[in-house]
Design a protein around this motif. Structure first.
Motif, PDB file in Angstrom:
ATOM      1  N   GLN A 204       0.833  -1.207   0.000  1.00 29.80           N
ATOM      2  CA  GLN A 204       0.000   0.000   0.000  1.00 29.80           C
ATOM      3  C   GLN A 204       0.866   1.254   0.000  1.00 29.80           C
ATOM      4  O   GLN A 204       0.558   2.229  -0.693  1.00 29.80           O
ATOM      5  N   GLU A 205       1.956   1.245   0.777  1.00 29.92           N
ATOM      6  CA  GLU A 205       2.842   2.405   0.822  1.00 29.92           C
ATOM      7  C   GLU A 205       3.554   2.627  -0.515  1.00 29.92           C
ATOM      8  O   GLU A 205       3.737   3.765  -0.960  1.00 29.92           O
ATOM      9  N   LEU A 206       3.961   1.552  -1.174  1.00 26.84           N
ATOM     10  CA  LEU A 206       4.642   1.675  -2.461  1.00 26.84           C
ATOM     11  C   LEU A 206       3.708   2.208  -3.538  1.00 26.84           C
ATOM     12  O   LEU A 206       4.132   2.910  -4.457  1.00 26.84           O
ATOM     13  N   GLU A 207       2.429   1.901  -3.427  1.00 23.01           N
ATOM     14  CA  GLU A 207       1.446   2.431  -4.370  1.00 23.01           C
ATOM     15  C   GLU A 207       1.178   3.913  -4.107  1.00 23.01           C
ATOM     16  O   GLU A 207       1.057   4.709  -5.027  1.00 23.01           O
ATOM     17  N   ALA A 208       1.112   4.297  -2.821  1.00 20.93           N
ATOM     18  CA  ALA A 208       0.812   5.692  -2.468  1.00 20.93           C
ATOM     19  C   ALA A 208       2.020   6.603  -2.683  1.00 20.93           C
ATOM     20  O   ALA A 208       1.874   7.747  -3.116  1.00 20.93           O
ATOM     21  N   LYS A 209       3.215   6.113  -2.328  1.00 20.69           N
ATOM     22  CA  LYS A 209       4.492   6.829  -2.478  1.00 20.69           C
ATOM     23  C   LYS A 209       4.592   8.098  -1.620  1.00 20.69           C
ATOM     24  O   LYS A 209       5.577   8.821  -1.705  1.00 20.69           O
ATOM     25  N   GLU A 210       3.603   8.401  -0.804  1.00 24.30           N
ATOM     26  CA  GLU A 210       3.630   9.629   0.002  1.00 24.30           C
ATOM     27  C   GLU A 210       4.706   9.597   1.077  1.00 24.30           C
ATOM     28  O   GLU A 210       5.313  10.620   1.394  1.00 24.30           O
ATOM     29  N   ARG A 211       4.915   8.427   1.651  1.00 22.07           N
ATOM     30  CA  ARG A 211       5.806   8.317   2.809  1.00 22.07           C
ATOM     31  C   ARG A 211       7.058   7.496   2.510  1.00 22.07           C
ATOM     32  O   ARG A 211       7.889   7.305   3.390  1.00 22.07           O
ATOM     33  N   VAL A 212       7.205   6.993   1.289  1.00 23.60           N
ATOM     34  CA  VAL A 212       8.384   6.217   0.916  1.00 23.60           C
ATOM     35  C   VAL A 212       9.567   7.149   0.694  1.00 23.60           C
ATOM     36  O   VAL A 212       9.459   8.158  -0.016  1.00 23.60           O
ATOM     37  N   LEU A 213      10.701   6.824   1.302  1.00 25.29           N
ATOM     38  CA  LEU A 213      11.908   7.645   1.187  1.00 25.29           C
ATOM     39  C   LEU A 213      12.915   7.040   0.225  1.00 25.29           C
ATOM     40  O   LEU A 213      13.455   7.720  -0.633  1.00 25.29           O
ATOM     41  N   LEU A 214      13.198   5.754   0.397  1.00 24.30           N
ATOM     42  CA  LEU A 214      14.225   5.072  -0.374  1.00 24.30           C
ATOM     43  C   LEU A 214      13.760   3.662  -0.711  1.00 24.30           C
ATOM     44  O   LEU A 214      12.981   3.065   0.030  1.00 24.30           O
ATOM     45  N   GLU A 215      14.283   3.150  -1.813  1.00 22.57           N
ATOM     46  CA  GLU A 215      13.909   1.791  -2.221  1.00 22.57           C
ATOM     47  C   GLU A 215      15.039   1.194  -3.042  1.00 22.57           C
ATOM     48  O   GLU A 215      15.660   1.876  -3.860  1.00 22.57           O
ATOM     49  N   ASN A 216      15.358  -0.065  -2.785  1.00 24.47           N
ATOM     50  CA  ASN A 216      16.188  -0.830  -3.697  1.00 24.47           C
ATOM     51  C   ASN A 216      15.471  -2.149  -3.978  1.00 24.47           C
ATOM     52  O   ASN A 216      14.294  -2.279  -3.620  1.00 24.47           O
ATOM     53  N   GLU A 217      16.115  -3.092  -4.583  1.00 23.01           N
ATOM     54  CA  GLU A 217      15.417  -4.320  -4.979  1.00 23.01           C
ATOM     55  C   GLU A 217      14.930  -5.122  -3.782  1.00 23.01           C
ATOM     56  O   GLU A 217      13.941  -5.854  -3.888  1.00 23.01           O
ATOM     57  N   GLN A 218      15.586  -5.001  -2.652  1.00 21.11           N
ATOM     58  CA  GLN A 218      15.254  -5.851  -1.504  1.00 21.11           C
ATOM     59  C   GLN A 218      14.601  -5.129  -0.323  1.00 21.11           C
ATOM     60  O   GLN A 218      13.928  -5.767   0.488  1.00 21.11           O
ATOM     61  N   PHE A 219      14.778  -3.811  -0.206  1.00 20.40           N
ATOM     62  CA  PHE A 219      14.308  -3.093   0.980  1.00 20.40           C
ATOM     63  C   PHE A 219      13.626  -1.778   0.627  1.00 20.40           C
ATOM     64  O   PHE A 219      13.868  -1.205  -0.439  1.00 20.40           O
ATOM     65  N   VAL A 220      12.789  -1.320   1.557  1.00 21.35           N
ATOM     66  CA  VAL A 220      12.133  -0.019   1.451  1.00 21.35           C
ATOM     67  C   VAL A 220      12.335   0.723   2.774  1.00 21.35           C
ATOM     68  O   VAL A 220      12.179   0.149   3.855  1.00 21.35           O
ATOM     69  N   ALA A 221      12.696   2.003   2.686  1.00 20.72           N
ATOM     70  CA  ALA A 221      12.752   2.873   3.857  1.00 20.72           C
ATOM     71  C   ALA A 221      11.608   3.872   3.744  1.00 20.72           C
ATOM     72  O   ALA A 221      11.445   4.527   2.708  1.00 20.72           O
ATOM     73  N   LEU A 222      10.811   3.980   4.788  1.00 25.46           N
ATOM     74  CA  LEU A 222       9.642   4.864   4.757  1.00 25.46           C
ATOM     75  C   LEU A 222       9.373   5.446   6.133  1.00 25.46           C
ATOM     76  O   LEU A 222       9.894   4.967   7.135  1.00 25.46           O
ATOM     77  N   ILE A 223       8.577   6.494   6.151  1.00 23.93           N
ATOM     78  CA  ILE A 223       8.067   7.022   7.415  1.00 23.93           C
ATOM     79  C   ILE A 223       6.709   6.372   7.652  1.00 23.93           C
ATOM     80  O   ILE A 223       5.792   6.545   6.846  1.00 23.93           O
TER      81      ILE A 223
END
Length: 346
Positions: A204-223
């Motif tokens: 859901q966060e990856l679709e919204a992108k509002e709170r996503v900070l960083l992303e690589n193939e294996q991990f996501v950093a978000l608030i």
């Protein structure tokens, strides 16, 4: 997402703990006349003869550190938990207590006294991740150790007594309260959906992108939507892993890379060595299966408006519940605009 609510006082629900947080975005307009903290610089010598964590130095216990070149761990000289504590229980009316045993270790990230995680190379941080994995497995397989908590307190504001790059690992007999709360909510979601709660949340966060900070193939950093601290961040593996021990070599490096990028983002926010407490929450090690668990790493930094203004958890927070002023979306937008090159390198 309904944007209208983001401009008025509202509560947000933490899906991992079942708790609510009060958000008061209108309060960011008030003048600030509170206490300030001294800004922390990044320049230090690579070796400090008075540092009890530097290679070759003698600690207060009388033990001498080896001339280590890579991450190094040792039993904490002033451990909060002891492995040989005898089992005792006290009950007196409504009063109850029981002894707790455990093993506490210190993890020196680097032999270089001058470094912090954002200033280390990805390859060096990868070795830290590998050390975390090793300690999780070894401590977790020890008799009477049912949970392993990996964490770091960075900066004097967070009570760190030594600036040498290091973290801690406390492993213990009982399963801590925060882990019990998260296990409950992970389990309820798993039973209803046969899926990981964080896996669906991450989608859901990856679709919204509002709170996503960083992303690589294996991990996501978000608030997280329910973040308490002003610039709180959570790093989540895209794969449904119960604990850090399941990472392969490629994922170890990806984890290290996103930790470096995230901590550079922090330092660049106010041009200071950014203080925080970070920790990895993962499945208990009591021998039971935890298919519902999805490990994650959280960063809780206190700075609010500058390198000298911190968020205090007082008053309402102490007596009622957590509260924040800037929304998670505002914090994410601020962090995303920062360069990925550490400010000391420009």
């Amino acid at each position: 997402m309904n944007q209208e609510i983001n401009n008025m006082p509202h509560r947000r629900y933490n899906i991992l703990t079942g708790e609510w947080i009060l958000v008061s975005p209108h309060r960011t307009k008030r003048p600030w006349q509170g206490k300030t903290e001294k800004s922390m610089g990044t320049e230090r010598e690579s070796y400090d003869p008075s540092c009890y964590l530097c290679p070759g130095n003698t600690r207060s216990s009388g033990e001498k550190n080896p001339d280590y070149k890579e991450p190094y761990t040792f039993i904490n000289d002033f451990a909060a938990l002891l492995p040989d504590t005898p089992k005792k229980e006290v009950k007196n009316g409504l009063l109850r207590a029981e002894t707790e045993k455990g093993i506490c270790k210190v993890v020196c990230f680097s032999p270089d006294h001058s470094l912090t995680l954002p200033l280390m190379e990805v390859e060096e941080i990868t070795k830290v991740v590998q050390m975390w994995k090793k300690e999780y497995r070894e401590l977790g397989s020890t008799e009477d150790i049912n949970y392993v908590q990996i964490f770091e307190n960075k900066g004097e504001i967070m009570g760190c007594s030594n600036p040498h790059p290091h973290g801690q690992i406390w492993s213990q007999l009982s399963i801590p309260t925060e882990i019990q709360k998260k296990t409950k909510h992970f389990s309820e979601y798993w039973e209803q959906n046969q899926k990981s709660l964080l896996e669906d949340y991450l989608q859901q966060e990856l679709e919204a992108k509002e709170r996503v900070l960083l992303e690589n193939e294996q991990f996501v950093a978000l608030i997280p939507y329910w973040a308490v601290w002003p610039y709180e961040v959570m790093i989540v593996p895209k794969k449904h892993y119960q604990h850090i021990g399941q990472l392969n070599a490629e994922e170890e490096k990806a984890f290290a890379e996103i930790i470096k990028r995230q901590t550079i983002m922090y330092d660049n926010l106010f041009g200071t060595s950014f203080p925080y407490s970070s920790g990895i929450h993962q499945a208990p090690t009591d021998g039971k299966d935890y298919p519902e668990w999805h490990f994650h790493m959280s960063f809780y930094p206190p700075l609010l408006r500058s390198a000298t203004v911190k968020k205090f958890m007082v008053g309402y927070e102490m007596f009622a519940g957590p509260q924040r002023d800037i929304t998670a979306e505002q914090a994410a937008a601020t962090l995303r605009e920062l360069p990925e090159i550490h400010y000391s390198k420009t």
